[in-house]
Scaffold this motif. Structure first.
Motif, short mmCIF file in Angstrom:
data_model
loop_
_atom_site.label_atom_id
_atom_site.label_comp_id
_atom_site.label_asym_id
_atom_site.label_seq_id
_atom_site.Cartn_x
_atom_site.Cartn_y
_atom_site.Cartn_z
N ILE A 142 40.48 32.13 -20.44
CA ILE A 142 39.67 31.86 -19.24
C ILE A 142 38.76 33.06 -18.98
O ILE A 142 39.23 34.21 -18.96
CB ILE A 142 40.56 31.58 -18.01
CG1 ILE A 142 41.42 30.33 -18.26
CG2 ILE A 142 39.72 31.41 -16.75
CD1 ILE A 142 42.33 29.93 -17.10
N LEU A 144 35.50 34.21 -16.38
CA LEU A 144 34.71 33.87 -15.19
C LEU A 144 33.52 34.81 -15.08
O LEU A 144 33.69 36.01 -14.89
CB LEU A 144 35.57 33.99 -13.92
CG LEU A 144 36.95 33.31 -13.91
CD1 LEU A 144 37.66 33.57 -12.58
CD2 LEU A 144 36.81 31.81 -14.17
N VAL A 173 31.95 33.45 -8.32
CA VAL A 173 32.02 32.99 -9.71
C VAL A 173 30.90 31.98 -9.94
O VAL A 173 30.76 31.00 -9.21
CB VAL A 173 33.41 32.39 -10.00
CG1 VAL A 173 33.45 31.77 -11.40
CG2 VAL A 173 34.48 33.47 -9.86
N VAL A 176 32.38 29.17 -15.25
CA VAL A 176 33.77 29.22 -15.72
C VAL A 176 33.81 28.75 -17.17
O VAL A 176 33.34 27.66 -17.48
CB VAL A 176 34.69 28.31 -14.85
CG1 VAL A 176 36.11 28.30 -15.40
CG2 VAL A 176 34.66 28.76 -13.39
#
Ligand code: FMN
Length: 220
Positions: A142, A144, A173, A176
């Motif tokens: 992940i 961001l 953010v 993503v």
């Protein structure tokens, strides 16, 4: 001994808990690797774990003397890269390093060293970001991309004996990225059976245990 009232039972005599003075209050938060842009256009990596999320915001606590804090405030951009538990040795390879030269005195005293190229030190692979200039870390499932929207010093008194303070950095953010292996196909949901954060618990690294249940708001 219990005190019984009409509404509830109060544990009046607490023999189970004891009062302690721990050196840190890290009860357990995910490790994030903050990538930020150095003045020469290269990317720095700062391991951290004091981060939390609400809506589209991630709020970070970064020590004042860190290169990551300096870069984030100057450039107003960063990437939060979330590693999986198996990556912990790479993070530990970064742990005694700083992108600050000279090394701040309080860090020099406990063995930190200056490292210009954190990708080389850790063995992580750089990956170009879509909307910000700092590079992403390819191995992190992940990532961001974020812009800094506010930054301020902590409230209250700061202990005089602590040379380093910290900044609270609020980020928004704006993109993503999730590795396709942890996304439920055809949706925007993370498959929690396939994703585990790396947790930092009182200065030890952990993965997560089995799924215990879901909150009523869970969508997947
Ligand atoms: C697992 C882990 C968690 C950390 N958490 C934080 C944190 O939340 N905030 C922080 O400022 N530093 C944290 N640190 C310390 C920074 O990584 C350290 O200050 C480092 O030198 C920062 O690098 P830089 O100076 O190149 O930005 C953490 C370190 C490790 C290994």
């Amino acid at each position: 001994m219990m005190t019984h009232t009409a509404e509830f039972t109060l544990a009046a005599d607490d023999r189970e808990h004891i009062v302690i003075k721990p050196s840190v209050l890290y009860v357990g938060t995910p490790v994030a690797l903050i990538t930020s842009l150095n003045p020469d256009g290269t990317t720095n990596i700062s391991p951290m774990s004091s981060a939390w999320a609400l809506f589209d915001r991630m709020v970070l606590g970064l020590t004042s003397t860190s290169k990551g804090r300096e870069n984030a405030i100057r450039e107003r951009q960063l990437v939060l890269n979330f590693p999986s538990p198996d990556l912990w040795p790479k993070i530990e390879a970064l742990a005694p390093t700083t992108g600050r030269n000279p090394v701040p005195l309080h860090k020099e005293k406990i063995g930190y060293r200056f490292e210009k190229n954190k990708f080389d030190v850790s063995g992580f692979t750089p990956q170009v970001s879509d909307l910000v200039r700092p590079l992403r870390i390819a191995e992190c499932p992940i990532q961001l991309e974020a812009e800094v929207v506010a930054a301020h010093a902590p409230g209250g008194e700061w202990p005089a004996e602590r040379q380093e303070a910290f900044w609270i950095i609020e980020t928004r953010v704006i993109r993503v990225h999730a590795h396709r292996d942890i996304v439920i196909p055809g949706t925007n949901h993370i498959d929690t059976g396939r994703w585990s954060p790396l947790l930092y618990v009182f200065r030890h690294y952990f993965g997560i245990g089995p799924d215990l249940g879901r909150t009523f708001k869970a969508e997947a």
